[in-house]
Design a protein around this motif. Sequence first.
Motif, mmCIF file in Angstrom:
data_model
loop_
_atom_site.group_PDB
_atom_site.id
_atom_site.type_symbol
_atom_site.label_atom_id
_atom_site.label_comp_id
_atom_site.label_asym_id
_atom_site.label_seq_id
_atom_site.Cartn_x
_atom_site.Cartn_y
_atom_site.Cartn_z
ATOM 1 N N ALA A 65 0.834 -1.206 0.000
ATOM 2 C CA ALA A 65 0.000 0.000 0.000
ATOM 3 C C ALA A 65 0.869 1.257 0.000
ATOM 4 N N LEU A 66 1.940 1.257 0.783
ATOM 5 C CA LEU A 66 2.845 2.401 0.809
ATOM 6 C C LEU A 66 3.500 2.624 -0.548
ATOM 7 N N GLN A 67 3.871 1.542 -1.205
ATOM 8 C CA GLN A 67 4.496 1.657 -2.516
ATOM 9 C C GLN A 67 3.559 2.336 -3.505
ATOM 10 N N VAL A 68 2.293 1.904 -3.518
ATOM 11 C CA VAL A 68 1.304 2.480 -4.441
ATOM 12 C C VAL A 68 1.066 3.949 -4.122
ATOM 13 N N ARG A 69 0.875 4.263 -2.845
ATOM 14 C CA ARG A 69 0.578 5.636 -2.450
ATOM 15 C C ARG A 69 1.777 6.561 -2.706
ATOM 16 N N LEU A 70 2.969 6.069 -2.447
ATOM 17 C CA LEU A 70 4.142 6.908 -2.625
ATOM 18 C C LEU A 70 4.390 7.209 -4.100
ATOM 19 N N ARG A 71 4.175 6.232 -4.962
ATOM 20 C CA ARG A 71 4.340 6.474 -6.399
ATOM 21 C C ARG A 71 3.335 7.509 -6.889
ATOM 22 N N ALA A 72 2.096 7.385 -6.422
ATOM 23 C CA ALA A 72 1.069 8.352 -6.827
ATOM 24 C C ALA A 72 1.400 9.748 -6.316
ATOM 25 N N GLU A 73 1.880 9.832 -5.083
ATOM 26 C CA GLU A 73 2.220 11.127 -4.506
ATOM 27 C C GLU A 73 3.374 11.780 -5.263
ATOM 28 N N ARG A 74 4.419 11.018 -5.569
ATOM 29 C CA ARG A 74 5.591 11.587 -6.225
ATOM 30 C C ARG A 74 5.349 11.917 -7.692
ATOM 31 N N ALA A 75 4.253 11.396 -8.239
ATOM 32 C CA ALA A 75 3.900 11.730 -9.621
ATOM 33 C C ALA A 75 3.024 12.978 -9.702
ATOM 34 N N SER A 76 2.572 13.497 -8.574
ATOM 35 C CA SER A 76 1.658 14.639 -8.576
ATOM 36 C C SER A 76 2.421 15.935 -8.832
ATOM 37 N N PRO A 77 1.802 16.900 -9.527
ATOM 38 C CA PRO A 77 2.457 18.200 -9.773
ATOM 39 C C PRO A 77 2.823 18.927 -8.483
ATOM 40 N N ALA A 78 1.980 18.789 -7.452
ATOM 41 C CA ALA A 78 2.253 19.486 -6.189
ATOM 42 C C ALA A 78 3.546 18.960 -5.558
ATOM 43 N N TRP A 79 3.749 17.637 -5.601
ATOM 44 C CA TRP A 79 4.976 17.074 -5.026
ATOM 45 C C TRP A 79 6.194 17.530 -5.814
ATOM 46 N N VAL A 80 6.083 17.504 -7.146
ATOM 47 C CA VAL A 80 7.202 17.932 -8.001
ATOM 48 C C VAL A 80 7.552 19.390 -7.732
ATOM 49 N N ALA A 81 6.524 20.214 -7.491
ATOM 50 C CA ALA A 81 6.773 21.625 -7.200
ATOM 51 C C ALA A 81 7.486 21.794 -5.862
ATOM 52 N N ARG A 82 7.163 20.943 -4.886
ATOM 53 C CA ARG A 82 7.818 21.038 -3.572
ATOM 54 C C ARG A 82 9.226 20.484 -3.591
ATOM 55 N N HIS A 83 9.488 19.518 -4.502
ATOM 56 C CA HIS A 83 10.787 18.838 -4.526
ATOM 57 C C HIS A 83 11.338 18.791 -5.953
ATOM 58 N N PRO A 84 11.745 19.934 -6.480
ATOM 59 C CA PRO A 84 12.241 19.960 -7.867
ATOM 60 C C PRO A 84 13.528 19.165 -8.062
ATOM 61 N N GLU A 85 14.230 18.875 -6.959
ATOM 62 C CA GLU A 85 15.490 18.126 -7.084
ATOM 63 C C GLU A 85 15.256 16.633 -7.305
ATOM 64 N N PRO A 108 -5.994 15.255 -0.969
ATOM 65 C CA PRO A 108 -5.368 14.042 -0.421
ATOM 66 C C PRO A 108 -5.432 12.870 -1.387
ATOM 67 N N LEU A 109 -4.521 11.929 -1.170
ATOM 68 C CA LEU A 109 -4.558 10.683 -1.931
ATOM 69 C C LEU A 109 -5.763 9.859 -1.496
ATOM 70 N N PRO A 110 -6.319 9.055 -2.385
ATOM 71 C CA PRO A 110 -7.423 8.167 -1.977
ATOM 72 C C PRO A 110 -6.954 7.219 -0.869
ATOM 73 N N THR A 111 -7.825 6.966 0.081
ATOM 74 C CA THR A 111 -7.479 6.052 1.185
ATOM 75 C C THR A 111 -8.371 4.818 1.136
ATOM 76 N N ASP A 112 -8.469 4.231 -0.057
ATOM 77 C CA ASP A 112 -9.303 3.043 -0.201
ATOM 78 C C ASP A 112 -8.555 1.766 0.161
ATOM 79 N N SER A 113 -7.277 1.891 0.509
ATOM 80 C CA SER A 113 -6.506 0.717 0.885
ATOM 81 C C SER A 113 -7.014 0.153 2.208
ATOM 82 N N LYS A 114 -7.048 -1.178 2.295
ATOM 83 C CA LYS A 114 -7.444 -1.832 3.544
ATOM 84 C C LYS A 114 -6.279 -1.948 4.516
ATOM 85 N N ALA A 115 -5.073 -1.654 4.046
ATOM 86 C CA ALA A 115 -3.902 -1.715 4.917
ATOM 87 C C ALA A 115 -3.937 -0.558 5.904
ATOM 88 N N LYS A 116 -3.626 -0.850 7.156
ATOM 89 C CA LYS A 116 -3.693 0.159 8.203
ATOM 90 C C LYS A 116 -2.358 0.235 8.951
#
Length: 673
Positions: A68-88, A217-225
């Motif tokens: 679940a973390l892998q999926v969420r992290l990939r989605a987050e790092r692909a977002s324009p907002a994340w790229v704007a915060r971390h251009p490096e 926010p990212l979707p929180t449909d994951s059953k992992a807690k």
Amino acid sequence: MQLKREWLEQLIFGGEASRRFTQDSPVLPDVWIEFGLKYTNPGVGPHEPVDLLLSPHRNTTPSQLGAALQVRLRAERASPAWVARHPEGAPPAEIAYNQATVAVRLLFDELVRVALPLSTWWQDYVKLEPSADLPDDFARTYVRASLAGSMRAVAKGQAEWSGTPDLLWMITVVGAVLLAARAKEPKREEDREREFVRISEARAQLVAAFAALVREPLPTDSKAKVWLVSRNRVATTAIWRSTLTVKSDAAQRVFKLNCENLAWAILDSGIDAAHPAFWRREERETRRPRIEPAEAAAQWVGLTRVAATYDFTRIRQLLNTDDDEVKLAIRRLRVDLKKHPDDRRADRWRRDLAFWKKFMSADRDTRRRATELRRSVRTGRAIDWDAITPFLQIPHTGGEYAPPLHEHGTHVAGILAADWRRFDWELTDPQHPGDEDLVGVCPDIKLYDLRVLDDEGRGDEFSIMAALQFVRHLNANREQLLIHGVNMSLAIPHDKANYACGRTPVCDECERVLGTGVIVVAAAGNEGYISYATPAGAAAEGYSDISITDPGNAEGVITVGATHRYQPHMYGVSYFSSRGPTGDGRLKPDLVAPGEKILAPVPGNGAKTKDGTSMAAPHVSGAAALLLARHRELLGQPRRIKEILCSSATDLGREKYFQGQGMVDILRALQSV
């Protein structure tokens, strides 16, 4: 504006009286403190990740949480907002899971946006319900409906916060770190703390900063807690005529004990399996004196009592599901070799580079096994130790074997198991270590080398836990134990505000190993001595109680402090030895053993003198092994072994929280059963 640790502690704990308040938060205080220090440090900033351990909720497996973390992290790092915060760009996350926890490196915003929403705490207090009538800054903030009115009023400056204290606390901590990072550094030092207090009390700005971070926010449909987020704590070595002192020589003569059928795992920086101190005695006797030194050095594989060597410093990368991060590790190794070809670590880098190139290569057999391992991890299945073992093991062959660079593990193993006598020196012609025979407590015992500390003597909690789980795996599905005991001469400082003492992840893992019948011995740590400055500015020295380190805080572990190597009654407990009680009031250490100026083998066919509770622990491991050798019915009863060793110890006449039950006495322990 760069923050100080004491400011963050005041903000998080709200004063000493309420330090336990934060236990309701899924993120432990030391995580927030570490992020606060890094995020506001101009030399580090928001682009430096923190290494974390995530404990899954009881209905979630570590593999499910890792996926679940892998999926969420990939989605987050692909977002324009994340790229704007971390251009490096993105730092390696190195997501890996063992049988109890998930390790991951996250940035501050990723902790709040990626990991925290998977907690039941977040789902109780922050819901995905848009509030369209909020001010523009909050138009896309998702909050619980019952708190919307309060947040609107605070944002408009019309009212004080009246919402749930737990959510207010989280918003204050997150918002204060964000605002401090944006604030200019005051010119005068005395204004810095005053500015931070102003920031932490500016409720409207805190809410706005928090809201801006969690919007969309990212979707929180994951059953992992997620149940708990803690730091992946750094582990270090516990360094600071001993067999006579603990009476192992007398025990051997009286009872003629044989430990050949016993095996001990040394979780440390590594054992030099080629060192003649670990050769089997009977093989050596048949070859001496005709064998030449060069010939002996080449034949160590057939002589050594080190049954196998496993490198757990690479476990994180082996369990990493992202091939790009492994390729990045390969590139780093190449850069290191190019820049520092003469570094003492260069040989290790070359071997590591060869290993990873083979792992990622098209070699049919290796690639097949690597592909199966990768598929297993990516699909979220439980760890298949049979699949991963070939990649952990360092073969005992001349071309592939890598002796450890750090001396600590070989020294510890030598105290337990060395058998290096004066007439053996001619076989290898090492530098002369003195006139004494270097004979450990159990000179015929078998060893397993589990390397959890790197070439600098540093490791982490995740790797240690994985090694303990591997011990359980090796013993599983066997009629008899393969490994009978574990020695951990290492220290992880315990922060009393973060965990109940003895209930940290590594302590819990020790209890699981004990439950399978394996004896676990740990160093108490070397935190017993402190130096400090008085209010008047003068230097002072003293002793520190409640200073036992993990995993020594675990209840069932035999925790060992240090004493003088041959005059313990005169000198008592070593000044550096950590003292009890534990943070929750239990008696620790359990025993003391010689830990000062202990001469033992080191890599490269040498020997050195070292001090520390690290050196005391293997004496007690040896005592436990000799008990098993004499009384085989005690096999699989680690708590009974601990009881016998403690009840038969020699009282040194010192405070219990200094000496525990006293100094281990092997002869008396054997005679007491």
